[in-house]
Write a protein that holds these residues in place. Structure first.
Motif, short mmCIF file in Angstrom:
data_model
loop_
_atom_site.label_atom_id
_atom_site.label_comp_id
_atom_site.label_asym_id
_atom_site.label_seq_id
_atom_site.Cartn_x
_atom_site.Cartn_y
_atom_site.Cartn_z
N ILE A 35 0.84 -1.46 0.08
CA ILE A 35 -0.15 -0.19 0.01
C ILE A 35 1.09 1.01 -0.02
N ARG A 36 1.96 1.23 0.97
CA ARG A 36 2.93 2.05 0.96
C ARG A 36 3.54 2.60 -0.44
N ILE A 37 3.91 1.62 -1.32
CA ILE A 37 4.68 1.66 -2.43
C ILE A 37 3.62 2.50 -3.55
N VAL A 38 2.25 1.87 -3.42
CA VAL A 38 1.36 2.62 -4.54
C VAL A 38 1.06 3.64 -4.18
N LEU A 39 0.86 4.06 -2.94
CA LEU A 39 0.57 5.48 -2.39
C LEU A 39 1.69 6.30 -2.91
N GLU A 40 2.68 6.01 -2.46
CA GLU A 40 4.05 6.83 -3.05
C GLU A 40 4.12 7.10 -4.40
N GLY A 41 3.77 6.25 -5.30
CA GLY A 41 3.71 6.02 -6.82
C GLY A 41 2.75 7.05 -7.32
N ARG A 43 1.25 9.55 -5.54
CA ARG A 43 1.71 10.94 -5.24
C ARG A 43 2.56 11.47 -6.00
N GLY A 44 3.41 10.68 -6.63
CA GLY A 44 4.34 11.26 -7.68
C GLY A 44 5.70 11.61 -6.88
N GLU A 45 5.83 11.22 -5.50
CA GLU A 45 7.10 11.59 -4.74
C GLU A 45 8.32 10.88 -5.56
N LYS A 46 7.99 9.60 -5.77
CA LYS A 46 9.33 8.97 -6.20
C LYS A 46 8.88 7.95 -7.54
N SER A 47 9.50 7.74 -8.15
CA SER A 47 9.05 6.77 -9.30
C SER A 47 9.24 5.35 -8.66
N ILE A 48 8.21 4.47 -9.08
CA ILE A 48 7.80 3.11 -8.42
C ILE A 48 9.21 2.24 -8.63
N GLU A 49 9.75 2.32 -9.43
CA GLU A 49 11.05 1.60 -9.78
C GLU A 49 12.22 1.97 -8.60
N ASN A 50 12.23 3.23 -8.15
CA ASN A 50 13.15 3.56 -7.21
C ASN A 50 12.79 3.54 -5.77
N ILE A 51 11.59 3.00 -5.47
CA ILE A 51 10.90 2.99 -4.11
C ILE A 51 11.63 1.85 -3.35
N GLU A 52 12.09 2.28 -2.30
CA GLU A 52 12.81 1.09 -1.52
C GLU A 52 12.30 1.17 0.02
N LYS A 53 12.58 0.20 0.57
CA LYS A 53 12.23 0.46 2.23
C LYS A 53 12.91 1.37 2.99
#
Length: 53
Positions: A35-41, A43-53
């Motif tokens: 859910i956190r990854i989807v929401l961050e994607g 919002r456009g804060e980070k690209s989904i490929e670059n989202i890490e823990k």
């Protein structure tokens, strides 16, 4: 006396072995992480490929 020959042990194809290894070493993410990854994607804060823990 007749001798019985058993068939040689079946070999696992290399592709199946590689698939099984990949499946066993795959990362497992909790529902919260997903859910956190989807929401961050979204919002456009980070690209989904670059989202890490």
């Amino acid at each position: 006396m007749s001798q019985k020959f058993s068939a040689p042990p079946a070999r696992v194809p290399a592709e199946k072995l590689a698939r099984d290894i990949r499946r066993a070493t795959r990362k497992h993410h909790s529902a919260e992480d997903k859910i956190r990854i989807v929401l961050e994607g979204l919002r456009g804060e980070k690209s989904i490929e670059n989202i890490e823990k």
